[in-house]
Design an enzyme around this catalytic site. Structure first.
Site, short mmCIF file in Angstrom:
data_model
loop_
_atom_site.label_atom_id
_atom_site.label_comp_id
_atom_site.label_asym_id
_atom_site.label_seq_id
_atom_site.Cartn_x
_atom_site.Cartn_y
_atom_site.Cartn_z
N LYS A 64 1.36 -0.63 15.07
CA LYS A 64 2.76 -0.63 15.49
C LYS A 64 3.17 -1.87 16.27
CE LYS A 64 3.76 3.07 13.54
NZ LYS A 64 4.15 2.64 12.19
N TYR A 85 -9.42 4.57 7.89
CA TYR A 85 -9.60 4.85 9.32
C TYR A 85 -10.74 5.86 9.42
CZ TYR A 85 -5.08 2.66 10.30
OH TYR A 85 -4.05 1.76 10.43
N TYR A 94 3.50 6.48 10.23
CA TYR A 94 2.74 5.27 9.91
C TYR A 94 3.62 4.25 9.18
CZ TYR A 94 -1.32 2.40 8.68
OH TYR A 94 -2.22 1.35 8.57
N PRO A 99 -3.84 -0.57 18.74
CA PRO A 99 -3.52 -1.01 17.37
C PRO A 99 -3.80 0.04 16.29
CG PRO A 99 -5.43 -2.17 18.22
CD PRO A 99 -4.86 -1.40 19.35
N HIS A 155 0.84 -1.20 0.00
CA HIS A 155 0.00 0.00 0.00
C HIS A 155 0.88 1.25 0.00
CE1 HIS A 155 -3.90 -1.94 1.79
NE2 HIS A 155 -3.47 -2.55 0.71
P1 FAS Z 1 3.06 -12.23 21.55
O1 FAS Z 1 2.04 -12.02 22.64
O2 FAS Z 1 2.63 -12.26 20.13
O3 FAS Z 1 3.83 -13.63 21.79
C1 FAS Z 1 4.21 -14.02 23.08
C2 FAS Z 1 4.30 -15.54 23.07
O4 FAS Z 1 4.77 -15.95 24.36
C3 FAS Z 1 2.95 -16.21 22.85
O5 FAS Z 1 3.05 -17.19 21.84
C4 FAS Z 1 2.61 -16.83 24.21
O6 FAS Z 1 1.91 -18.05 24.09
C5 FAS Z 1 4.00 -17.06 24.80
N1 FAS Z 1 4.03 -17.04 26.27
C6 FAS Z 1 3.36 -16.20 27.09
N2 FAS Z 1 3.66 -16.48 28.38
C7 FAS Z 1 4.53 -17.53 28.36
C8 FAS Z 1 5.20 -18.28 29.36
N3 FAS Z 1 5.01 -17.98 30.66
N4 FAS Z 1 6.01 -19.29 28.98
C9 FAS Z 1 6.21 -19.56 27.66
N5 FAS Z 1 5.60 -18.89 26.65
C10 FAS Z 1 4.78 -17.89 27.01
N6 FAS Z 1 -0.81 -5.36 16.61
C11 FAS Z 1 -1.00 -4.69 15.46
O7 FAS Z 1 -0.04 -4.11 14.95
N7 FAS Z 1 -2.25 -4.64 14.88
C12 FAS Z 1 -3.34 -5.28 15.43
O8 FAS Z 1 -4.44 -5.22 14.91
C13 FAS Z 1 -3.16 -6.00 16.61
N8 FAS Z 1 -4.21 -6.68 17.19
C14 FAS Z 1 -4.02 -7.35 18.38
C15 FAS Z 1 -5.07 -8.07 19.02
C16 FAS Z 1 -4.86 -8.74 20.22
C17 FAS Z 1 -6.01 -9.50 20.88
C18 FAS Z 1 -3.59 -8.71 20.83
C19 FAS Z 1 -3.37 -9.40 22.16
C20 FAS Z 1 -2.55 -8.02 20.22
C21 FAS Z 1 -2.75 -7.35 18.99
N9 FAS Z 1 -1.71 -6.67 18.33
C22 FAS Z 1 -1.87 -6.00 17.17
C23 FAS Z 1 -0.42 -6.63 18.90
C24 FAS Z 1 0.28 -7.92 18.56
O9 FAS Z 1 0.32 -8.09 17.18
C25 FAS Z 1 1.59 -7.85 19.25
O10 FAS Z 1 2.21 -6.59 19.11
C26 FAS Z 1 2.56 -8.92 18.80
O11 FAS Z 1 1.93 -10.16 18.85
C27 FAS Z 1 3.77 -8.83 19.74
O12 FAS Z 1 4.55 -9.93 19.54
P2 FAS Z 1 5.32 -10.60 20.78
O13 FAS Z 1 6.01 -9.54 21.53
O14 FAS Z 1 6.08 -11.72 20.19
O15 FAS Z 1 4.19 -11.12 21.77
C1 PHB Z 2 -5.46 -5.15 10.70
O1 PHB Z 2 -5.57 -5.33 9.47
O2 PHB Z 2 -5.68 -6.03 11.54
C2 PHB Z 2 -5.05 -3.77 11.19
C3 PHB Z 2 -4.60 -2.83 10.28
C4 PHB Z 2 -4.24 -1.57 10.73
C5 PHB Z 2 -4.33 -1.29 12.08
C6 PHB Z 2 -4.77 -2.24 13.00
C7 PHB Z 2 -5.14 -3.50 12.55
O3 PHB Z 2 -3.99 -0.04 12.53
#
Ligand code: FAS
Ligand code: PHB
Length: 391
Positions: A297, A201, A385, A293, A72
């Site tokens: 980022k 957005y 962004y 989100p 994009h």
């Molecule tokens: P993660 O949480 O992805 O990974 C951590 C890992 O550690 C997991 O696999 C977990 O199972 C494991 N773990 C946890 N505790 C443990 C333990 N005690 N022992 C062993 N393993 C353990 N970001 C965006 O940019 N856009 C979005 O739309 C967006 N939507 C999101 C929606 C939700 C519901 C959540 C929770 C996050 C969202 N995020 C979004 C943010 C998300 O993408 C995170 O920034 C990203 O997963 C971060 O990656 P990690 O730091 O690796 O953490």
């Molecule tokens: C998504 O596609 O999940 C998405 C894209 C942009 C955002 C957040 C989530 O800022």
């Protein structure tokens, strides 16, 4: 068991770090409490900054991303029935973002792990971090009904917001900064063509909405909801009607509806834990910080954290130079706080706050109108962004 770097968590932070260390010949073991299917099944981020794409390419993990990712050059903002586009590439010297779901990133990282010699122990439970203030740290865990101890030189806490790593930092060392937002995002996935070829957005007096996608045939949509709202309060019909209202007639023209096959509510918070190192323990990704989100980022910050941490570990092991490790926390936090600011600002600009009075609403609309007419304001939004450079 012994390794050089014990990585806790096999999300984007832990797996990208494991690939970077394996490529550098540094031994690491990833301890993940869930199964691969569970980790890969979590529907989360959707937008990759250019730096994240470049790092995955450097690791040779971009074949599917290049083939299936949607590049994009711009993004769109809808408000008060208007819709305007920000040409991010034109304003940032050609930078772009790529829409490619976190689930796909995780599949690529897992698929390539064995060939690169990345060791992942799934279903590692009751992880306990020991000896971070000594020269011989270790991680205890249970797996397959037995207790194990992984001796190591360093521990990378990549276990997300609810993990064990941040809790292992001494309470008198850790400082946390937090803002919890009075709303969440209700998101759906549906096998329908996206309403626009780029993201939209939307700021509406009912609340925020976001039109995103995963492919030309799979859409990802979000609407802001109150903290007291539940998924069962939102039928597909109610979701589609409200999305159309919030996007506005121009942005929603041609909106294709269909059954959702994923529906979830995520809370929004801004959170930073400082420092991101204590002794032999480093924090990276959501273990150290959370962003709303809105700015897309979260996953990108996780990747930039571990890019810095891997660089520091390579300098330590290859050159005997501790400066990267000593400077990791400060360097990572400098970039994190800029992303926190942007995500907090963009959330404040686009969401409906329960205590918002008519003046505050007018301020939002005035700022949106200013951005719509100002190249300078659009440049500021665009450069944040697409992702600020790694200092
Ligand atoms: P993660 O949480 O992805 O990974 C951590 C890992 O550690 C997991 O696999 C977990 O199972 C494991 N773990 C946890 N505790 C443990 C333990 N005690 N022992 C062993 N393993 C353990 N970001 C965006 O940019 N856009 C979005 O739309 C967006 N939507 C999101 C929606 C939700 C519901 C959540 C929770 C996050 C969202 N995020 C979004 C943010 C998300 O993408 C995170 O920034 C990203 O997963 C971060 O990656 P990690 O730091 O690796 O953490
Ligand atoms: C998504 O596609 O999940 C998405 C894209 C942009 C955002 C957040 C989530 O800022």
């Amino acid at each position: 068991m012994r390794t050089q770097v014990a990585i806790i968590g096999a999300g984007p932070a832990g797996l990208v770090l494991a690939h970077l260390l394996a490529r550098a010949g540094i031994d690491a073991v990833v301890l993940e409490r869930r199964t691969r299917d569970y980790v890969e099944g979590r529907v989360r981020a959707g937008v990759l900054e250019q730096g994240t794409v470049a790092l995955l390419a450097e690791l040779g993990l971009d074949a599917r991303l290049r083939a299936e990712g949607l590049v994009h050059t711009g993004t769109n903002i809808a408000y008060d029935g208007r819709l305007f586009r920000i040409d991010m590439a034109a304003l940032t010297g050609g930078s772009t973002v790529t829409v490619y779901g976190q689930q796909e990133v995780m599949r690529d990282l897992f698929d390539a792990a064995e060939a690169r010699g990345v060791r992942i122990l799934f279903e590692a439970e009751d992880v306990a971090i020991c000896g971070i203030e000594t020269d011989s740290p270790s991680v205890r865990f249970r797996r397959g009904g037995s207790g194990h101890t992984l001796a190591c030189d360093w521990i990378a806490g990549c276990d997300g917001f609810h993990g064990a790593s941040r809790a292992a930092m001494p309470a008198d060392v850790l400082k946390v900064f937090e803002r919890v937002y009075p709303f969440g995002w209700l998101g759906i996935l549906a096998e329908v063509a996206p309403v626009n070829h780029e993201l939209i957005y939307a700021n509406h007096e009912n609340g925020f909405a976001l039109a995103s996608m995963r492919s030309p045939t799979r859409s990802r949509y979000y609407v802001q909801v109150g903290l007291d709202e539940r998924i069962e309060d939102w039928s597909d019909a109610r979701f589609w009607d409200e999305l159309a209202v919030r996007l506005g007639p121009e942005a929603a023209a041609g909106l294709e509806r269909g059954p959702s096959f994923e529906k979830s509510i995520a809370p929004l918070r801004s959170f930073v834990a400082e420092p991101m190192r204590h002794g032999r323990l480093f924090l990276a990704g959501d273990a150290a910080h959370i962003v709303p989100p809105t700015g897309a980022k979260g996953m990108n910050l996780a990747v930039s954290d571990v890019a810095m941490l891997a660089e520091a570990l390579v300098r330590h092991y290859r050159d005997g130079d501790p400066s990267g490790l000593d400077g990791y926390s400060e360097r990572a936090l400098a970039r994190i706080w800029k992303a926190e600011r942007f995500s907090w600002w963009f959330t404040g600009l686009t969401h409906r706050f329960p205590d918002m009075d008519p003046f505050a609403r007018r301020m939002q609309v005035a700022e949106l109108a200013y951005i719509r007419g100002s190249r300078a304001a659009q440049t500021v939004l665009a450069e944040n962004y697409v992702g600020l450079p790694l200092a």
